[in-house]
Design an enzyme around this catalytic site. Structure first.
Site, mmCIF file in Angstrom:
data_model
loop_
_atom_site.group_PDB
_atom_site.id
_atom_site.type_symbol
_atom_site.label_atom_id
_atom_site.label_comp_id
_atom_site.label_asym_id
_atom_site.label_seq_id
_atom_site.Cartn_x
_atom_site.Cartn_y
_atom_site.Cartn_z
ATOM 1 N N SER A 103 0.885 -1.228 -0.086
ATOM 2 C CA SER A 103 0.226 0.068 -0.059
ATOM 3 C C SER A 103 1.184 1.182 0.140
ATOM 4 C CB SER A 103 -0.865 0.142 1.372
ATOM 5 O OG SER A 103 -1.549 0.863 1.379
ATOM 6 N N ASP A 242 -2.663 6.236 -3.463
ATOM 7 C CA ASP A 242 -1.709 5.894 -2.694
ATOM 8 C C ASP A 242 -1.127 4.851 -3.755
ATOM 9 O OD1 ASP A 242 -3.839 3.503 -2.753
ATOM 10 O OD2 ASP A 242 -2.411 3.372 -0.397
ATOM 11 N N ASP A 244 -1.393 1.843 -3.943
ATOM 12 C CA ASP A 244 -1.654 0.145 -4.401
ATOM 13 C C ASP A 244 -3.372 0.751 -5.188
ATOM 14 O OD1 ASP A 244 -3.292 0.259 -1.886
ATOM 15 O OD2 ASP A 244 -3.364 -1.379 -1.794
#
Length: 446
Positions: A103, A242, A244
């Protein structure tokens, strides 16, 4: 079966690449263990996506080997946002979806998270069952039953069309100039196309991933470059995703940051105006008091869940509500998606901008954010500094200073070796000094 987790945190299995458990041998076994638990009668198919970290190639190969040994077929999407994998898992009627990503973390971290066949995060009991299988020796299925891998070549196009379908067909982005920051992550080849195809004049940044630049001075965790670019380009607004694609932070035309709390507020208020708000809004312990007060003024119910999008989701399902968010940018809209989806959330705010003919700056002024300071203290030792008497005493002193016009929250991160210190209140200087005071007390007791 023990209910104590050894590997799964709040967002799957995560760590530094090359250090246990993010090693090729462990991930291979994780794939096998997950395959054993997830395998059912039917297609025995799993969708695997990843972000743009260089380690993703190694880890997807290890995962596929483990899944194949358990008899499951893996379909690779290549770099793909987390919510896209959730969506594709549903549409392909797959047994599960797997995302290889850490992430918002730096490139040298990575992780594995799972989605159910419904496109939601795995229930606790399934994760615990996978952990139990990890204690066993790998046993391959018969040779004729081994799984094999295929690649889904049009995954990006399918997801782009889905995202566009969540934007009102009677509206267009033709009058908007938007800077889109993809964090050199999984949305780099998707987000700019979504907004361009809906008519916007798009200026893309953070769209040149090289395996090691994901989230580096770009994206939702660092919007400084986006703020500067929006002002320089005289754009209407900016969008920061971000690594992901499950977090969204926005920037207005003046360069002001608009966080997840404000985004959820705008979406909820617009849904209320249209008569389509179903229930209230779920936030977390970190949600700004300003959002709670702003929703209260509109008559919109609000409750707090534990920190983590999985807990926001649990509370939404418990209440039967549709809108949940974290100030970090996770925004869950259950009338449109099954998990946090940054592109879809951004589109709903843009629909409000276009439909109301108000700027993002004007829309975000409906609520007033309290000054909030977050300090992260790295913690890798034994014991629990949160239980130290000196830390407790410092917190008590700060809470007395803040009175009823502020609050303090200390917690361990579920994804990193950190103690998070949050202080919030009306007096910005007092809040800043109080956060530093508590952080120092925590450091002294680590």
């Amino acid at each position: 079966m023990s209910d104590k987790r050894r590997y799964f945190g709040t967002d799957g299995v995560r760590g530094k690449v090359g250090q246990y458990p993010i090693t090729p041998d462990f991930v291979l076994k994780l794939g096998w263990a997950a395959g054993r638990v997830l395998a059912k009668q039917g297609t025995k198919k799993v969708i695997i996506g990843k972000d743009t970290r260089i380690s993703g190639y190694m880890l997807e190969s290890a995962l596929e080997a483990g899944l194949a040994a358990a008899g499951l077929k893996a379909t690779f999407t290549g770099p793909m946002p987390t919510p896209a994998v959730a969506y594709l898992t549903q549409t392909f009627r797959a047994e599960a979806g797997i995302v290889i990503s850490a992430s918002h973390n730096p490139y040298y971290d990575n992780g594995i998270k799972f989605f159910s066949s419904e496109g939601t995060k795995l229930p606790d009991d399934i994760e615990l069952a996978i952990e139990a299988e990890l204690d066993k020796e790998i046993e391959c299925v018969e040779s004729a039953e081994l799984g094999k891998a295929t690649r889904l070549n049009d995954a990006a196009g399918r997801y782009i069309e889905f995202c566009k379908s969540t934007f009102p067909s009677e509206l267009s982005l033709a009058k908007l100039k938007i800077v889109v920051d993809c964090a050199n992550g999984a949305t780099y080849h998707i987000a700019p196309n979504v907004f361009t195809e809906l008519g916007a004049d798009v200026i893309a940044m953070g769209v040149t991933p090289n395996g090691t630049n994901i989230n580096h001075e770009v994206g939702a965790t660092d919007v400084r470059a986006l703020q500067q670019r929006v002002v320089e380009e005289q754009a209407d607004l900016g969008l920061a995703f971000d690594g992901d694609g499950d977090r969204i932070i926005m920037v207005d035309h003046l360069g002001n940051k608009v966080d997840g709390d404000q985004i959820a507020y705008i979406i909820a208020r617009d849904a209320l105006r249209r008569g389509e708000l179903k229930g209230g809004v779920v936030g977390t312990l970190m949600t700004n008091l300003g959002m709670e007060n702003g929703l209260k003024q509109l008559g919109i119910p609000f409750v707090r869940a534990a920190v983590g999008d999985r807990y926001v989701m649990e509370k939404l399902l418990e209440k039967g509500w549709k809108i949940g968010a974290e100030n970090s940018g996770h925004v869950i809209l259950l009338d449109k998606v099954t998990t946090g989806d940054a592109i879809v959330a951004a589109l709903q705010v843009l629909a409000s901008v276009v439909g109301s003919e108000l700027s993002l700056n004007e829309l975000s002024k409906g609520m007033t954010l309290y000054p909030q300071v977050l300090e992260n203290v790295r913690f890798a030792g034994q014991g629990n500094p949160l239980e130290a008497e000196a830390v407790k005493k410092t917190v008590e002193d700060v809470e007395a200073d803040l009175g009823s016009k502020g609050r303090v929250l200390l917690r361990k991160s579920g994804t990193e070796p950190l103690i998070r210190v949050m202080v919030e209140g009306e007096d910005g200087e007092l809040v800043q000094n109080s956060a530093l005071k508590i952080a120092q007390a925590v450091k002294d007791n680590c």
